[in-house]
Structures are given as structure tokens and as C-alpha cells.
Motif scaffolding. Structure first.
Motif, PDB file in Angstrom:
ATOM      1  N   ASP A   1     -57.076 -18.777 -30.247  1.00  0.00           N
ATOM      2  CA  ASP A   1     -57.762 -18.420 -31.492  1.00  0.00           C
ATOM      3  C   ASP A   1     -56.794 -17.978 -32.577  1.00  0.00           C
ATOM      4  O   ASP A   1     -57.122 -17.973 -33.763  1.00  0.00           O
ATOM      5  CB  ASP A   1     -58.745 -17.278 -31.238  1.00  0.00           C
ATOM      6  CG  ASP A   1     -59.790 -17.640 -30.206  1.00  0.00           C
ATOM      7  OD1 ASP A   1     -60.546 -18.590 -30.446  1.00  0.00           O
ATOM      8  OD2 ASP A   1     -59.843 -16.979 -29.151  1.00  0.00           O
ATOM      9  N   CYS A   2     -55.607 -17.517 -32.166  1.00  0.00           N
ATOM     10  CA  CYS A   2     -54.562 -17.101 -33.097  1.00  0.00           C
ATOM     11  C   CYS A   2     -53.231 -17.342 -32.406  1.00  0.00           C
ATOM     12  O   CYS A   2     -53.197 -17.515 -31.183  1.00  0.00           O
ATOM     13  CB  CYS A   2     -54.721 -15.636 -33.497  1.00  0.00           C
ATOM     14  SG  CYS A   2     -54.717 -14.467 -32.107  1.00  0.00           S
TER      15      CYS A   2
ATOM     16  N   LYS B   1     -63.135 -19.991 -25.496  1.00  0.00           N
ATOM     17  CA  LYS B   1     -62.689 -19.258 -26.666  1.00  0.00           C
ATOM     18  C   LYS B   1     -63.532 -18.008 -26.868  1.00  0.00           C
ATOM     19  O   LYS B   1     -64.741 -18.031 -26.816  1.00  0.00           O
ATOM     20  CB  LYS B   1     -62.747 -20.152 -27.914  1.00  0.00           C
ATOM     21  CG  LYS B   1     -61.710 -21.270 -27.913  1.00  0.00           C
ATOM     22  CD  LYS B   1     -62.010 -22.264 -29.008  1.00  0.00           C
ATOM     23  CE  LYS B   1     -61.600 -21.777 -30.359  1.00  0.00           C
ATOM     24  NZ  LYS B   1     -60.151 -21.734 -30.588  1.00  0.00           N
ATOM     25  N   GLY B   2     -62.778 -16.878 -27.082  1.00  0.00           N
ATOM     26  CA  GLY B   2     -63.454 -15.628 -27.390  1.00  0.00           C
ATOM     27  C   GLY B   2     -64.134 -14.977 -26.200  1.00  0.00           C
ATOM     28  O   GLY B   2     -64.937 -14.079 -26.373  1.00  0.00           O
TER      29      GLY B   2
ATOM     30  N   ILE C   1     -55.159 -22.743 -36.602  1.00  0.00           N
ATOM     31  CA  ILE C   1     -55.473 -21.371 -36.188  1.00  0.00           C
ATOM     32  C   ILE C   1     -54.606 -20.400 -36.995  1.00  0.00           C
ATOM     33  O   ILE C   1     -53.522 -20.773 -37.459  1.00  0.00           O
ATOM     34  CB  ILE C   1     -55.246 -21.149 -34.672  1.00  0.00           C
ATOM     35  CG1 ILE C   1     -53.795 -21.455 -34.283  1.00  0.00           C
ATOM     36  CG2 ILE C   1     -56.229 -21.960 -33.851  1.00  0.00           C
ATOM     37  CD1 ILE C   1     -53.452 -21.114 -32.841  1.00  0.00           C
TER      38      ILE C   1
ATOM     39  N   LYS D   1     -59.569 -12.032 -29.156  1.00  0.00           N
ATOM     40  CA  LYS D   1     -59.236 -13.441 -29.345  1.00  0.00           C
ATOM     41  C   LYS D   1     -58.189 -13.875 -28.322  1.00  0.00           C
ATOM     42  O   LYS D   1     -57.390 -13.068 -27.851  1.00  0.00           O
ATOM     43  CB  LYS D   1     -58.684 -13.663 -30.755  1.00  0.00           C
ATOM     44  CG  LYS D   1     -59.644 -13.316 -31.883  1.00  0.00           C
ATOM     45  CD  LYS D   1     -58.923 -13.390 -33.220  1.00  0.00           C
ATOM     46  CE  LYS D   1     -59.807 -12.880 -34.350  1.00  0.00           C
ATOM     47  NZ  LYS D   1     -59.060 -12.775 -35.624  1.00  0.00           N
TER      48      LYS D   1
END
Length: 242
Positions: A88-89, A6-7, A110, A13
Motif C-alpha cells: 500500500d506504500c 491489502k489492508g 503507491i 498498511k
């Protein structure tokens, strides 16, 4: 799809897409996301995207039988799969499932981007006060578009029942299956002309993500086209960079 930490894409994201609703527009979403990313970061890199392709028939059946609690549960569970995989989104890559978007977003782990809210902001930016809405019957007859647009004092106009039946039919039986016919496009343009004459619409919302496969021009009959697929894809890239 490769799973990523993640990230890990710089400050970007990881984007999650609930797709397959239908498959043709999911491919278009991916292309548009890549293009929007490249505009912001023209260094030859690519965004981290996870696609969860789900069952369109199951979604349509739940909408048709008004089993909205089950539809919400189904969508939330598929979004959770994306979150577990590292998203993440996210977004639901279709208009009709937004009939339960508010509750899905409330339960999501999320952040989710609404296709309706993003399109409303695009209409507002163009200073449109009266826009036409094409889509599946559930979208044209539902409240989820008017409920959002009314907050910005934007009026929505839909075709008459006969034209709605035609749009719904060709949407599910042609466009979702990737079939694009010249005669279908011509009839859709005739419906736009009638709606413009009858309701004085200043723009047209393609409230079905496959409609952009057949109505690709930026304007029709002198009014701007709001391509919800393109608008939604750009909105999720903006969220991913935020």
C-alpha cells in the motif's frame, strides 16, 4: 514473504521495500521496521512487509553512466511489482537512487516515502542549520540532498575530494559487502573531526544506508548523527499507520 490481502493488518498498511541496495542495509531496514512497529503496537503482532530485492550493480551502473531515464524506468517497474503483490506504500531502501526520486514518485502507483525528505525533517526537528553529508560519491556530489535541505535553509557540507574518494571506496568495497573494520571507522571519525573544524557542522548525515553499520553511536565528536536508515524506516511505519 507471505502475500496478504491489502489492508488486512488492522488499520495498518502493507509496507513495500525496494531492497538489495545493498543487502546488508535491507536486513537492517527490516529489523528497524519491526522495532518501530512494536513501539506503536506492543501486542506481539507483526507488520505486513513485502521486500523486492533488486540488482545493486545495475542501479550503480545506470547512475555512473548518467542513464537516469533508464534508472527511473527500472525503479518504477520494481515498485509496481510491490504494488501488484499487495503493498500500500513503499520506499527505496538506499540514498543514491533518490537522484531520480521525484520522477519515480510521480510515476508510482503507491505512495513513496523519501529518505531525503524524512532526514531533512529530522534535521529540522533538531534545529540544525549546518550538517555534514557522508555517502557514496553520487550522493555527496549530487543535487538531490541540497535541493531538499535548502528549502528549510539548512546548509550541507561534504568532505574534500580526497576524503570523498575514501568514503566512496570503503562504502562500495567494504560496507556494502558487510565488512566492518576498526581502522576504517577511525578514519571516518577523523574526517568528521576535520569537517567539524573546517565547516562548523552541527550534525552528520549518514547518507549511505550501510554507514550505520560502522558508525552506530548517536553522536560523534559531540554532534548528533542522522542515521538515514533508521529515520527512513520509522517514517515508512508512520505512513503505514496513517
Amino acid at each position: 514473504m507471505l502475500l496478504r490481502e491489502k489492508g488486512s493488518q488492522g488499520s495498518m498498511k502493507t509496507i513495500g521495500i525496494v531492497g538489495g541496495l545493498g543487502p546488508e542495509s535491507t536486513i537492517e531496514y527490516y529489523r528497524l521496521i519491526i522495532a518501530a512497529y512494536a513501539e506503536r503496537r506492543p501486542d506481539g503482532s507483526y507488520p505486513s512487509v513485502i521486500i523486492n530485492s533488486i540488482d545493486l550493480k545495475k542501479v550503480l551502473d545506470l547512475v555512473a553512466t548518467n542513464e537516469l531515464a533508464k534508472l527511473t524506468e527500472y525503479l518504477v517497474s520494481e515498485i509496481q511489482r510491490l504494488a501488484t503483490a499487495g503493498a500500500d506504500c513503499g520506499l527505496v531502501a538506499a540514498n543514491t537512487p533518490h537522484i531520480v526520486f521525484d520522477e519515480v514518485r510521480r510515476q508510482s502507483s503507491i505512495p513513496l516515502i523519501s529518505i531525503v525528505e524524512a532526514t531533512c525533517q529530522a534535521a529540522k526537528a533538531l534545529e540544525l542549520r549546518n550538517v555534514g553529508l557522508f555517502g557514496a560519491r553520487f550522493t555527496m556530489q549530487g543535487r538531490f540532498y541540497p535541493d531538499v535541505f535548502s528549502k528549510e535553509e539548512i546548509t550541507l557540507a561534504v568532505p574534500d575530494q580526497h576524503d570523498q574518494a575514501f568514503i566512496h571506496h570503503i562504502y562500495l568495497n567494504e560496507l556494502v559487502k558487510g565488512t566492518v573494520r576498526t581502522e576504517t571507522r577511525e578514519r571516518l571519525l577523523a574526517i568528521v573531526a576535520r569537517l567539524k573544524e573546517r565547516e562548523g557542522i552541527q550534525g552528520l548525515i549518514l547518507g549511505g544506508t550501510e554507514l550505520s553499520l560502522i558508525l552506530r553511536d548517536a553522536t560523534v565528536h559531540g554532534i548528533p548523527v542522522l542515521d538515514t536508515t533508521k529515520i527512513h524506516a520509522r517514517a515508512i511505519v508512520a505512513e503505514a499507520f496513517s
